[in-house]
Design an enzyme around this catalytic site. Structure first.
Site, mmCIF file in Angstrom:
data_model
loop_
_atom_site.group_PDB
_atom_site.id
_atom_site.type_symbol
_atom_site.label_atom_id
_atom_site.label_comp_id
_atom_site.label_asym_id
_atom_site.label_seq_id
_atom_site.Cartn_x
_atom_site.Cartn_y
_atom_site.Cartn_z
ATOM 1 N N ASP A 193 0.839 -1.234 -0.054
ATOM 2 C CA ASP A 193 -0.011 0.076 -0.084
ATOM 3 C C ASP A 193 0.982 1.295 0.036
ATOM 4 O O ASP A 193 2.093 1.037 -0.431
ATOM 5 C CB ASP A 193 -0.876 -0.239 1.118
ATOM 6 C CG ASP A 193 -2.094 0.560 0.891
ATOM 7 O OD1 ASP A 193 -2.089 1.655 0.491
ATOM 8 O OD2 ASP A 193 -3.310 0.135 1.508
ATOM 9 N N HIS A 231 2.164 1.854 -2.999
ATOM 10 C CA HIS A 231 1.398 3.067 -3.667
ATOM 11 C C HIS A 231 1.646 4.354 -3.832
ATOM 12 O O HIS A 231 1.045 5.270 -4.010
ATOM 13 C CB HIS A 231 -0.039 2.712 -3.110
ATOM 14 C CG HIS A 231 -0.541 1.351 -3.219
ATOM 15 N ND1 HIS A 231 -2.015 1.119 -3.017
ATOM 16 C CD2 HIS A 231 -0.148 0.214 -3.786
ATOM 17 C CE1 HIS A 231 -2.232 -0.124 -3.294
ATOM 18 N NE2 HIS A 231 -1.239 -0.756 -3.569
#
Ligand code: NAG
Ligand code: NAG
Ligand code: NAG
Ligand code: NAG
Ligand code: NAG
Ligand code: NAG
Ligand code: NAG
Length: 328
Positions: A220, A246
């Site tokens: 993430d 991310h």
């Protein structure tokens, strides 16, 4: 020959002082195991006692708890609470701290983090050690809202967190919440690209936070900054290598119709994004209110990044989609 030996011991003493904070009393977990329970296999109680020793130390230099390279301890979730009498607390971790191997072996699962520091001032956590809570056992079997963060700092000031390696957090690896003046540096954080909600570092409601010279590989956001009720400001992220992951994100802001989610004065400098989903990212939820102001990304290297720069004002976290549809 005799002279040589003398010289050698002098060198060792000096290097000790440099490593563990000048003039601090050195504590070892073993001292606390003997005091508490000889047959102990869960070392949590010993850590709890050791924390009391650190926190309640009245001497001006404080104490250092040292976990050496050859030491490994399995710990249940613990909260290290302040405020402390000592304003110089040092925890040197050169060994390994592990979580129980499966979620069913975890006690106190209502705790939001595995190792939580609350209301502590002047804490140094340093070393070449490893924190591994074995989060891989959580990813598939436990929903993300019930998984713990590996290490959290809540309402803390003047924090140094340096050198450690963190592997496979059940949820985000580090949480900085309601803190002022923290420097996190030389960290090596890693979890697989497909591990769910395993953010590297989350910053919320905090000021004067620096993240320097670290490597973050995860499933993430490498770093995510939110305001919470009160805002976050003066965040400096320099020399972070992100990827997979991310990106380094402002937000998501305005989730659950928040009205004052404010993030300002953020500098992200000399960072790289390699094989990431995004690079520089700002994400805000529809319906919420707040502000992302004075955000600077500078000298950024992007290699194989899906969306190098992305500003999304209608953000929707897919993992919450079903909940949203069902209105829960
Ligand atoms: C952390 O330890 C390293 C040596 O292992 C030392 O050079 C550094 O000064 C220490 N940092 C802090 C904040 O104690
Ligand atoms: C505190 O540390 C200093 C070195 O920084 C040392 O000179 C002093 O003796 C120490 N004080 C005590 C009480 O240990
Ligand atoms: C010591 O730990 C063992 C194993 O957890 C437990 O059975 C025993 O009751 C403990 N003894 C004391 C005095 O706490
Ligand atoms: C770890 O190494 C130190 C010496 O550096 C030694 O005194 C200690 O007994 C060792 N501990 C274990 C658990 O092997
Ligand atoms: C921030 O924290 C560091 C480490 O404890 C300390 O040396 C420094 O003085 C603090 N800065 C401010 C402005 O308080
Ligand atoms: C951010 O931190 C770096 C490294 O310590 C420093 O060189 C730089 O001046 C800082 N930038 C700001 C805006 O504080
Ligand atoms: C730009 O960032 C890279 C790391 O990605 C660093 O090696 C380089 O020194 C930085 N250049 C400047 C001018 O800060």
């Amino acid at each position: 020959m005799k002279d040589f030996k003398t010289l050698f011991s002098v060198i060792i003493i000096i290097s000790y002082y440099l490593e563990y904070g000048e003039g601090q009393k050195i504590l070892s977990i073993k001292d606390f195991i003997l005091k508490t329970n000889h047959t102990i296999i869960d070392y949590s109680q010993a850590f709890h006692e050791a924390w009391k020793g650190l926190c309640e130390d009245e001497t001006p230099n404080g104490s250092a708890l040292v976990i050496r390279k050859n030491e490994t301890y399995t710990l249940q979730p613990l909260i290290f609470r302040g405020p402390c009498v000592s304003s110089k607390i040092h925890i040197q971790i050169d060994g390994k701290l592990e979580g129980p191997r499966k979620p069913i072996y975890w006690k106190n699962t209502e705790k939001k983090s595995w190792l939580g520091f609350r209301d502590v001032e002047g804490l140094v956590i340093n070393g070449s050690g490893v924190l591994n809570p074995h989060g891989e056992a959580w990813w598939k079997s436990v929903s993300h809202s019930k998984r713990p963060t590996t290490i959290s700092f809540e309402s803390c000031t003047d924090i140094i967190y340096n050198g450690l390696t963190q592997i496979n957090s059940p949820k985000n690896h580090i949480s900085i919440y309601g803190c002022t003046n923290a420097t996190l540096s030389n960290l090596d954080i890693s979890a697989p690209e497909d591990s769910p909600n395993t953010d590297g570092i989350n910053i919320c409601l905090s000021h004067k936070i620096q993240i320097l010279d670290s490597s973050i590989q995860t499933g993430d956001d490498c770093v995510a900054i939110t305001g919470g009720r009160g805002g976050s400001s003066d965040i400096n992220i320099t020399g972070v290598a992100c990827g997979p992951g991310h990106g380094i994100s402002i937000g998501s802001l305005g989730k659950d119709d928040e009205t004052d989610d404010i993030v300002e004065n953020v500098i992200v400098r000399s960072c790289s994004f390699t094989g990431t989903q995004n690079g520089a990212r700002i994400k805000t939820w529809q319906g919420g209110q707040g502000l992302a102001k004075n955000i600077l990304y500078e000298n950024i290297t992007l290699i194989d990044a899906g969306y190098p720069i992305i500003i999304n004002q209608h953000y929707f976290d897919k993992s919450n989609y079903l909940k949203y549809l069902l209105g829960i």
